[in-house]
Structures are given as C-alpha cells and as structure tokens.
Design an enzyme around this catalytic site. Structure first.
Site, PDB file in Angstrom:
ATOM      1  N   SER A  48       0.857  -1.405   0.013  1.00 52.08           N
ATOM      2  CA  SER A  48      -0.051  -0.191  -0.254  1.00 52.08           C
ATOM      3  C   SER A  48       0.896   1.369   0.151  1.00 52.08           C
ATOM      4  O   SER A  48       0.229   2.398  -0.327  1.00 52.08           O
ATOM      5  CB  SER A  48      -1.033   0.089   1.107  1.00 52.08           C
ATOM      6  OG  SER A  48      -1.779  -0.946   0.976  1.00 52.08           O
ATOM      7  N   GLY A 227      -4.411  -1.981  -0.627  1.00 56.59           N
ATOM      8  CA  GLY A 227      -3.586  -1.833  -1.840  1.00 56.59           C
ATOM      9  C   GLY A 227      -3.472  -0.105  -2.029  1.00 56.59           C
ATOM     10  O   GLY A 227      -3.944   0.706  -1.411  1.00 56.59           O
ATOM     11  N   GLY A 229      -3.123   3.617  -4.339  1.00 54.49           N
ATOM     12  CA  GLY A 229      -3.687   4.309  -5.393  1.00 54.49           C
ATOM     13  C   GLY A 229      -4.789   4.958  -5.194  1.00 54.49           C
ATOM     14  O   GLY A 229      -5.307   4.867  -3.927  1.00 54.49           O
ATOM     15  N   CYS A 255      -9.404  -1.860   3.665  1.00 52.13           N
ATOM     16  CA  CYS A 255      -8.595  -0.716   3.460  1.00 52.13           C
ATOM     17  C   CYS A 255      -9.254  -0.570   2.120  1.00 52.13           C
ATOM     18  O   CYS A 255     -10.147   0.165   1.596  1.00 52.13           O
ATOM     19  CB  CYS A 255      -7.145  -1.260   3.514  1.00 52.13           C
ATOM     20  SG  CYS A 255      -5.874   0.503   3.488  1.00 52.13           S
ATOM     21  N   PHE A 256      -8.426  -0.588   0.982  1.00 55.96           N
ATOM     22  CA  PHE A 256      -8.656  -0.410  -0.582  1.00 55.96           C
ATOM     23  C   PHE A 256      -9.963  -1.176  -0.922  1.00 55.96           C
ATOM     24  O   PHE A 256     -10.758  -0.748  -1.672  1.00 55.96           O
ATOM     25  CB  PHE A 256      -7.534  -0.827  -1.292  1.00 55.96           C
ATOM     26  CG  PHE A 256      -7.653  -0.036  -2.896  1.00 55.96           C
ATOM     27  CD1 PHE A 256      -7.647   1.407  -2.851  1.00 55.96           C
ATOM     28  CD2 PHE A 256      -7.661  -0.758  -3.889  1.00 55.96           C
ATOM     29  CE1 PHE A 256      -7.709   1.839  -4.202  1.00 55.96           C
ATOM     30  CE2 PHE A 256      -7.445  -0.507  -5.222  1.00 55.96           C
ATOM     31  CZ  PHE A 256      -7.675   1.121  -5.333  1.00 55.96           C
ATOM     32  N   GLN A 259     -12.605   0.911   0.273  1.00 60.60           N
ATOM     33  CA  GLN A 259     -13.062   1.761  -0.579  1.00 60.60           C
ATOM     34  C   GLN A 259     -13.602   1.574  -1.922  1.00 60.60           C
ATOM     35  O   GLN A 259     -14.747   2.111  -2.577  1.00 60.60           O
ATOM     36  CB  GLN A 259     -11.728   2.519  -0.953  1.00 60.60           C
ATOM     37  CG  GLN A 259     -11.014   3.325   0.224  1.00 60.60           C
ATOM     38  CD  GLN A 259      -9.463   3.747  -0.059  1.00 60.60           C
ATOM     39  OE1 GLN A 259      -9.147   3.627  -1.154  1.00 60.60           O
ATOM     40  NE2 GLN A 259      -8.955   3.697   0.957  1.00 60.60           N
ATOM     41  N   ASN A 297      -3.446   2.588   7.187  1.00 60.65           N
ATOM     42  CA  ASN A 297      -2.641   2.967   6.198  1.00 60.65           C
ATOM     43  C   ASN A 297      -3.612   3.225   5.009  1.00 60.65           C
ATOM     44  O   ASN A 297      -3.863   2.600   3.949  1.00 60.65           O
ATOM     45  CB  ASN A 297      -1.400   1.903   5.739  1.00 60.65           C
ATOM     46  CG  ASN A 297      -0.845   2.544   4.573  1.00 60.65           C
ATOM     47  OD1 ASN A 297      -0.970   3.500   4.052  1.00 60.65           O
ATOM     48  ND2 ASN A 297      -0.147   1.493   3.863  1.00 60.65           N
ATOM     49  N   PHE A 300      -7.165   7.756   1.182  1.00 64.92           N
ATOM     50  CA  PHE A 300      -8.496   8.070   0.710  1.00 64.92           C
ATOM     51  C   PHE A 300      -9.527   7.445   1.587  1.00 64.92           C
ATOM     52  O   PHE A 300      -9.182   6.607   2.372  1.00 64.92           O
ATOM     53  CB  PHE A 300      -8.618   7.473  -0.789  1.00 64.92           C
ATOM     54  CG  PHE A 300      -7.760   8.068  -1.770  1.00 64.92           C
ATOM     55  CD1 PHE A 300      -8.214   8.913  -2.464  1.00 64.92           C
ATOM     56  CD2 PHE A 300      -6.463   7.555  -1.718  1.00 64.92           C
ATOM     57  CE1 PHE A 300      -7.209   9.717  -3.488  1.00 64.92           C
ATOM     58  CE2 PHE A 300      -5.614   8.043  -2.719  1.00 64.92           C
ATOM     59  CZ  PHE A 300      -6.074   9.145  -3.568  1.00 64.92           C
ATOM     60  N   HIS A 349      -6.691  -2.402   9.129  1.00 65.96           N
ATOM     61  CA  HIS A 349      -6.010  -3.534   9.206  1.00 65.96           C
ATOM     62  C   HIS A 349      -6.266  -4.597  10.268  1.00 65.96           C
ATOM     63  O   HIS A 349      -5.526  -4.656  11.371  1.00 65.96           O
ATOM     64  CB  HIS A 349      -4.516  -3.459   8.848  1.00 65.96           C
ATOM     65  CG  HIS A 349      -4.338  -2.901   7.419  1.00 65.96           C
ATOM     66  ND1 HIS A 349      -4.088  -3.301   6.220  1.00 65.96           N
ATOM     67  CD2 HIS A 349      -4.299  -1.251   7.266  1.00 65.96           C
ATOM     68  CE1 HIS A 349      -3.961  -2.790   5.329  1.00 65.96           C
ATOM     69  NE2 HIS A 349      -4.302  -1.393   5.816  1.00 65.96           N
ATOM     70  N   GLU A 351      -5.784  -7.794  10.229  1.00 59.97           N
ATOM     71  CA  GLU A 351      -4.574  -8.596  10.346  1.00 59.97           C
ATOM     72  C   GLU A 351      -3.407  -8.165  11.073  1.00 59.97           C
ATOM     73  O   GLU A 351      -2.602  -8.914  11.705  1.00 59.97           O
ATOM     74  CB  GLU A 351      -3.903  -9.106   8.785  1.00 59.97           C
ATOM     75  CG  GLU A 351      -3.066  -8.171   8.210  1.00 59.97           C
ATOM     76  CD  GLU A 351      -3.797  -6.728   7.660  1.00 59.97           C
ATOM     77  OE1 GLU A 351      -3.195  -5.700   7.285  1.00 59.97           O
ATOM     78  OE2 GLU A 351      -5.094  -6.722   7.834  1.00 59.97           O
TER      79      GLU A 351
END
Length: 386
Positions: A48, A227, A229, A255-256, A259, A297, A300, A349, A351
């Site tokens: 990430s 991830g 971006g 996370c990503f 989104q 982390n 966005f 996260h 994990e």
C-alpha cells in the site's frame, strides 16, 4: 562508511538537509507520515506504500534490525524513507542484518538526521504532498523542479503494479472449512494467514481477474485486499465486485477493499488531507459499541452518510465503523431487506502485523457470514437494546 549529505524538498519548497540513509541516489513520491513506534519492517514491505515516501514520527528506527520472518511481501515497496535517529547497532535475537543494509540492498533512498517532528507538523498543516530525496543533488531549486514534475497520487491506478501475476493458493491450517477468492490489490502476507488459521483455503487472484474466472474458483466468499492508489481511478475491480454482490456472494474487504466496496455501492471517495497511517488509531464498531485500537494505512476514504442506511441495488448499506479522531468512515456493511448481513468491509487492518490485534474478530465475522450465520446486531442502538 560515513553517510554523506542528503536533501529533502517538498513540492511547496520546504527544504530539509540531513544525511544519506540507505541507498545513494534520488527518489520521488508522496510524502506521508507513519505514527507507529514499532513494526517498521512490516511498514516498509506493505504494498500500500507503493510510490510513497514514508516519514517515521518515532525518532529511533532500526533498533531491532531486519529479520526473515516479518515481511508482508517479497520486497520493500516504499519509494523513500525518512527517519530522525537511525539505530547504530541493531539488537534482536531474530535480526539478520541492519535496516540500513536492507535499504541499500533493495535500492531504497532515504534521509536521516532531520527534524521529523517539524516535517510531520508541516504535512499535517499543509497536507500530503509530493517530495524528493536526493544524495546526488545539493541545489534545492533544481530538486524542486523535478519534484513538481513527478507523478501525483490523485487519479493514479496502482493496484495492477503491485498485484500478483498469477493465482496462488494459501492452504488452510488444519481441516479446510471454506474456500475464499482473494483479489490481490496489494495484499499483505498476514491476511491470508489469518484466514488460513480459521480453516480457510485462500486462492489469491490477480487484480485483473474477471467474474468468469472468479466463478471458476468455486469460492464460498470473496475478499478484496488493501492496496495503493486512488480508488476513483479503478473500474474493473468495481464491476467484478458488483457482479459478485448481484450473485449473492459473501464479501469482506480491507482498506482499498473498503473503498472499492463503497464505490460499488454507489458512494464516492475522497482524498484525506494527510491520511491515517500508524498502529494507534481508535475506531468504534457501531454494530457492537466497542472501541478498538487499530492499524491504518490509507490516504483516501469513503464518502457515505454516517446516520441511517442507504438503499442500493444490492441491499441496504450503512456505516459500521467510524474513526473517533475525525469521524472518517472506517467500515461498511450490506444487509438484505430482512436485516441479514450480506457483505462488509473495514478501512483499517484487522490482520495487524505488528499489531494491535483488537480487530481480529472480523475474520471470525467473515467465517460466520460464509456459514450463513449473523450474530452481530445491525446497529449500536440494537446492541444497547439487546
């Protein structure tokens, strides 16, 4: 060998001079800060952080060296590394080499000996921005020109650059109970391990996987990983997720993956001023009323209404978790008209390597979802009334 001088220049012209740390050379990326006091090896190897220059707010970094067990992927992903006081001698029974040696071996350019408190305050006030680090350029104006010519993070699709090129399987530990298709958008190795501990056979798929390829796995559930971006620059994975939701496949995203879940449900996303990065972020699970200290982390976030559900083509969507620091959406859930859970995601996260582990129960919630069970109340109010 004595480190030579190094230069750090932000895109607004703020300049710091220090000593070279890691590889010699020059690098560019988005400047972000991480508030974790431990777990720097896991941070460095988190995909990430692709194309980001990470500033560590903890002053003393590298004291436990680098070992061969704790990396979250096969390489360091950060574009550059900024520390105040690097350890001169690592000391840990698992240490195999120093952090400085590892950065050099992997070609990661860094800088040490600067006031990381002042740099962090600047990023909090002005926001995350592009930055350059160089041990071969002494002219700030020349480096600033190259910083301003470097790529922006907004509008950039990066998951395809960090994803696996081919499918691989992480076997269940013990008797297999379920099979999960995990889309690799920058997955950390601890994530499939946490599922494997619960009897899940994890098929890790490339980011370009189609719905037909997904169905061929014969999975009991779908998982989208963390991830890098801008989620607004992603389309194919959203279409895949929408097709899976339409077919009633249980879904869990991190996370990503949170989104993209939000975008699949029809919500927007936006860039945070300076993001959440660290292992000390308080989040409230609104389905239980409990507060967790969590690892984050992300730069966005999902733009979704915190109060009340939203009707979507796939069911009723609502915000399940919020950050207690700034009320940012930290989780979503999707339920059918009868209130049964169909899919959920979190922005942080669970994990959590190197910790904390307050949110590990979310993997159990995924197991319950695939089992057809739903023990969690659908809102904080329900929990209080129970």
């Amino acid at each position: 060998m004595t480190a030579g001088p190094a230069l750090l220049v932000l895109e607004d012209g703020r300049t710091f001079r220090g000593e070279s740390y890691g590889a010699q050379g020059e690098t560019f990326g988005e400047a972000v800060f991480n508030t974790g006091m431990t777990g720097y090896q896991e941070t460095l190897t988190d995909p990430s952080y692709h194309r980001q220059v990470v500033v560590m707010t903890a002053p003393h970094i590298g004291n436990t060296g680098i070992n061969d067990e704790d990396s979250e992927s096969s390489r360091i992903w950060v574009a550059g590394y900024v520390v105040r006081d690097p350890a001169r001698v690592p000391s840990n029974w698992r240490s195999r080499r120093s952090l400085d040696d590892e950065l050099i071996a992997q070609g990661v350019v860094g800088i040490s000996g600067i006031d990381t408190r002042a740099l962090t305050r600047h990023l909090r006030e002005r926001g995350a921005m592009r930055v350059g680090i160089s041990s071969i350029e002494s002219d700030p104006a020349a480096l600033l020109d190259r910083v301003r010519a470097s790529a922006q993070m907004s509008g950039t699709e990066l998951a395809s650059e960090v994803s696996t090129g081919e499918t691989y399987v992480v076997p269940a530990i013990g008797e297999p109970r379920f099979k999960v298709a995990a889309l690799d958008l920058g997955i950390k190795s601890m994530t499939p391990h946490r599922m494997a501990e619960r009897g899940i056979e994890v098929h890790v798929l490339p980011a370009t996987t189609t719905f037909e390829e997904l169905k061929a796995v014969g999975a009991d559930g779908l998982f989208f990983s963390n991830g890098p971006g801008d989620p607004a620059a992603t389309t194919g994975q959203i279409e895949l997720l929408q097709a899976a939701l339409a077919h009633g496949m249980p879904y869990f995203g991190i996370c990503f993956g949170n989104q993209l879940f939000g975008r699949a449900l029809g919500f927007g996303t936006y860039k945070l001023k300076y993001g959440h990065r660290g292992i000390n972020q308080p989040v409230m699970d609104r389905t239980t009323g409990k507060v967790e200290v969590t690892a984050h982390n992300h730069g966005f976030a999902v733009d979704a209404p915190v109060d009340g559900p939203t009707q979507t083509p796939y069911g009723l969507a609502s915000v399940s978790h919020v950050c207690l620091n700034d009320d940012v959406v930290e989780g979503l859930e999707l339920r059918d008209d009868q209130g049964a859970l169909k899919a959920f995601s979190v922005q942080y996260h669970p994990e959590a390597a190197a910790g904390p582990h307050d949110a590990s129960y979310l993997f159990d919630r995924f197991v319950q979802l695939m089992s057809g069970l739903d023990d969690a109340p659908s809102s904080l109010l329900d929990h209080q009334e129970a």
